[in-house]
Design a protein around this motif. Structure first.
Motif, PDB file in Angstrom:
ATOM      1  N   VAL A 197       0.754  -1.192   0.041  1.00  0.00           N
ATOM      2  CA  VAL A 197      -0.108   0.018   0.127  1.00  0.00           C
ATOM      3  C   VAL A 197       0.899   1.183  -0.204  1.00  0.00           C
ATOM      4  N   ALA A 198       1.995   1.021   0.684  1.00  0.00           N
ATOM      5  CA  ALA A 198       2.933   2.412   0.963  1.00  0.00           C
ATOM      6  C   ALA A 198       3.489   2.586  -0.413  1.00  0.00           C
ATOM      7  N   LYS A 203       4.162   5.612  -5.613  1.00  0.00           N
ATOM      8  CA  LYS A 203       3.980   5.805  -7.053  1.00  0.00           C
ATOM      9  C   LYS A 203       3.015   6.840  -7.411  1.00  0.00           C
ATOM     10  N   SER A 204       1.746   6.707  -6.996  1.00  0.00           N
ATOM     11  CA  SER A 204       0.689   7.862  -7.311  1.00  0.00           C
ATOM     12  C   SER A 204       1.088   9.220  -7.045  1.00  0.00           C
ATOM     13  N   ALA A 205       1.904   9.479  -5.966  1.00  0.00           N
ATOM     14  CA  ALA A 205       2.289  10.767  -5.643  1.00  0.00           C
ATOM     15  C   ALA A 205       3.164  11.135  -6.784  1.00  0.00           C
ATOM     16  N   HIS A 206       4.213  10.290  -7.196  1.00  0.00           N
ATOM     17  CA  HIS A 206       5.165  10.731  -8.219  1.00  0.00           C
ATOM     18  C   HIS A 206       4.379  10.948  -9.536  1.00  0.00           C
ATOM     19  N   SER A 207       3.360  10.039  -9.805  1.00  0.00           N
ATOM     20  CA  SER A 207       2.597  10.154 -11.195  1.00  0.00           C
ATOM     21  C   SER A 207       2.072  11.587 -11.296  1.00  0.00           C
ATOM     22  N   ALA A 208       1.548  11.887 -10.091  1.00  0.00           N
ATOM     23  CA  ALA A 208       0.559  13.291  -9.956  1.00  0.00           C
ATOM     24  C   ALA A 208       1.440  14.507 -10.231  1.00  0.00           C
ATOM     25  N   ASP A 209       2.861  14.433  -9.804  1.00  0.00           N
ATOM     26  CA  ASP A 209       3.815  15.427  -9.884  1.00  0.00           C
ATOM     27  C   ASP A 209       4.305  15.583 -11.461  1.00  0.00           C
TER      28      ASP A 209
END
Length: 209
Positions: A197-198, A203-209
């Motif tokens: 989960v972490a 990964k989702s935080a990096h893609s949003a950036d």
């Protein structure tokens, strides 16, 4: 003396009863300070000290000349042979005996070598006494047999109980190991789940950036 008495007083123990006619030899030791003596050796001042011969001990002289060690017959160890001594019985004056307390007075009654009349007397039982004696013996035998049987049965019950407890302990230990193993597996799965989960969040935080 060891300090408990005046000089010259001592306490001794003897192997046997001592008599007035015996002569006791006491071997004692005392501290002696030897006089100081020296003899200067001037021969060591020679040019070659190796040529100087010291006085040889008697041992080396005897070894070189093969002289046997002198022995004395009266100094040799011999087996001690003591003749059996028969002491006279202790006799206490009547005056001193009368003043002694009762517990300190010697027992004047002689030991009976032969059996007394009471010991030699045979016991003749009546018919009823014989029956009662036989009945008592039978009851005692029956009681001893019952006690023996009860003891054997108790030992068998104890052995069975120990076996049962051992089996129960073994089952309990096996269950405890299984529960512990399942708990470890569950903890490992939970940890792996949290880690996945972490990773997804990162990964989702990096893609949003």
């Amino acid at each position: 003396s060891g300090g408990a008495g005046p000089d010259g007083a001592y306490r001794a123990t003897f192997e046997d009863r001592i008599k007035i006619s015996d002569i006791v030899f006491l071997r004692t030791w005392t501290r002696v300070e030897p006089e100081r003596f020296y003899n200067p050796v001037t021969s060591l001042l020679e040019k070659s000290p190796d040529s100087w011969d010291a006085v040889r001990p008697i041992r080396d002289i005897r070894r070189q000349d093969r002289i046997p060690i002198p022995t004395r017959k009266d100094s040799e160890y011999k087996p001690i042979e003591r003749a059996a001594v028969k002491f006279a019985p202790l006799r206490i004056p009547k005056k001193i005996l009368a003043e002694l307390p009762f517990k300190s007075k010697p027992k004047l009654e002689k030991k009976h070598i032969n059996k007394t009349m009471e010991q030699r007397r045979k016991v003749v039982m009546e018919p009823q006494e014989k029956k009662a004696y036989s009945l008592i013996q039978a009851l005692n035998t029956l009681r001893n047999e019952r006690a023996k049987t009860r003891k054997i049965a108790e030992a068998e019950r104890k052995m069975k109980r120990n076996k049962r407890l051992a089996k129960e302990n073994e089952k309990f230990e096996l269950k405890r190991k299984e529960k512990r193993k399942a708990r470890y597996i569950s903890q490992a799965n939970e940890k792996a789940k949290r880690q996945r989960v972490a990773e997804k969040r990162s990964k989702s935080a990096h893609s949003a950036d």
